[in-house]
Write a protein that holds these residues in place. Structure first.
Motif, mmCIF file in Angstrom:
data_model
loop_
_atom_site.group_PDB
_atom_site.id
_atom_site.type_symbol
_atom_site.label_atom_id
_atom_site.label_comp_id
_atom_site.label_asym_id
_atom_site.label_seq_id
_atom_site.Cartn_x
_atom_site.Cartn_y
_atom_site.Cartn_z
ATOM 1 N N THR A 1 22.565 11.198 83.042
ATOM 2 C CA THR A 1 24.023 11.401 83.024
ATOM 3 C C THR A 1 24.948 12.353 84.185
ATOM 4 O O THR A 1 24.094 13.264 85.092
ATOM 5 N N LEU A 2 26.068 12.342 84.015
ATOM 6 C CA LEU A 2 27.119 13.149 85.100
ATOM 7 C C LEU A 2 26.597 14.556 84.747
ATOM 8 O O LEU A 2 26.611 15.913 85.535
ATOM 9 N N HIS A 3 26.023 14.788 83.558
ATOM 10 C CA HIS A 3 25.840 16.492 83.113
ATOM 11 C C HIS A 3 24.464 16.677 84.347
ATOM 12 O O HIS A 3 24.457 17.830 84.106
ATOM 13 N N CYS B 1 30.167 15.212 89.601
ATOM 14 C CA CYS B 1 29.930 15.618 88.899
ATOM 15 C C CYS B 1 30.284 15.995 87.548
ATOM 16 O O CYS B 1 30.505 15.778 87.117
ATOM 17 N N ARG C 1 30.687 13.533 80.230
ATOM 18 C CA ARG C 1 29.409 14.108 80.979
ATOM 19 C C ARG C 1 27.989 13.689 80.448
ATOM 20 O O ARG C 1 27.268 13.354 81.415
#
Ligand SMILES: Cc1cc2nc3c(=O)[nH]c(=O)nc-3n(C[C@H](O)[C@H](O)[C@H](O)COP(=O)(O)OP(=O)(O)OC[C@H]3O[C@@H](n4cnc5c(N)ncnc54)[C@H](O)[C@@H]3O)c2cc1C
Length: 286
Positions: A73-75, A94, A103
């Motif tokens: 994930t972007l997180h 990100c 995110r």
């Protein structure tokens, strides 16, 4: 209308299902797909979830390459100590996407495959000359991040290809990379202009430069012939000013609710300048 929700456990099974269901589509984090279904823009007959496929959720550091699974994930990218240290512009970019709720579900593979022109990761990855690995029943294919997005919501992927990984070369000791995101409406918005720069230096002199401008056309924009003009310089303010002027002049931006073409042209100048200055000051977000 009933929608089949299918959960393959291998990439080849997912690819086979995409071939079998002509009106079906892959879904990873679902932040784009579900929103478009809710808005009545998409009516898939089947959703082929990638969540149960092993091996797509890791970040693996090799000697020369970092491999990021498409389902990361972007997180996770934004908070990865490995990525913050070795490719900070990607991690920081990100961390600037939408909000933490988005995110936490949105995946890197989904962001790239969605190919929305106003996205952040495609611009950063093009600037870093990353490689996208796609897989189908026919085997694996490597696609340069620069070649992935071919138009508005269009990519070089075949219908049955799944992005499995993204390979990025970490920055060397004499390399720097920057991503500057400009939002014109709210802090959680998609970019009006996003600029990714990367440079290699020898004793303070540029020996390689890339500048990619995103969110201003159907795909990230790069002017190869202009990048060369910085080689052999120390990116002095007049060199930066001149490069920013050329990008602003040569790119014909689109217009949308985030800014007119006239406005974007001016913002390209401002933010290319900022992203080049960030290389000099070693600030990954300009
Ligand atoms: C409120 C909000 C704010 C946002 N702000 C930003 C922003 O500032 N910057 C930005 O860049 N983005 C922004 N986004 C977009 C968001 O980043 C994307 O929706 C997200 O990254 C898509 O990833 P996903 O995993 O949810 O994809 P999904 O919704 O699951 O899928 C998206 C598309 O990709 C395909 N797909 C998914 N995974 C794969 C794969 N592995 N291989 C092949 N095809 C695949 C799907 O079939 C679909 O076509 C925002 C979204 C929202 C809802």
């Amino acid at each position: 209308m009933d929608i089949d929700y299918l959960e393959p456990t291998t990439v080849s099974e997912a690819s086979e299902l995409l071939k079998l269901h002509e009106g079906g589509m892959a879904v990873a984090g679902g932040t784009a797909v579900v929103l478009m279904m809710q808005q009545g823009l998409l009516f898939p007959e089947a959703l082929i979830s990638l969540r149960k496929i092993d091996g797509l959720s890791d970040v693996i550091a090799g000697d020369d390459l970092i491999t990021i699974g498409s389902a990361v994930t972007l997180h996770e990218i934004a908070t990865s100590s490995l990525l913050l240290e070795r490719i900070p512009s990607l991690a920081k970019a990100c961390g600037l996407v939408g909000n933490v709720r988005v995110r936490s579900s949105a995946t890197l593979g989904g962001n790239l495959a969605e190919a929305d022109y106003a996205s952040d990761p495609p611009t950063v990855l093009a600037g870093l000359d990353a490689t996208v690995i796609a897989e189908s029943g026919r085997g694996q294919r490597r696609i340069g991040a620069r070649e992935l997005v071919t138009g508005f919501y269009e990519t070089a992927l075949e219908r049955d290809e799944i992005i499995t990984h993204i390979e990025v070369r970490p920055l060397g000791p004499d390399e720097r990379a920057v991503y500057v995101k400009y939002v014109s409406r709210s802090s959680e918005d998609r970019p009006c202009v996003g600029v990714a720069t990367r440079a290699g230096f020898s004793d303070g002199v540029v020996d390689e430069l890339s500048v990619v401008v995103g969110a201003v056309a159907s795909s990230p924009q790069r002017l190869d012939d202009v990048e060369g003009q910085a080689v052999g310089t120390r990116l002095e303010p007049d060199v930066i000013e001149s490069l920013a002027g050329v990008y602003s002049q040569r790119i014909s931006p689109l217009e949308d609710a985030r800014g007119s073409a006239w406005y974007r042209k001016r913002m390209i100048r401002v933010f290319v300048k900022r992203a080049l200055t960030g290389l000099v000051t070693n600030n990954p977000v300009g």
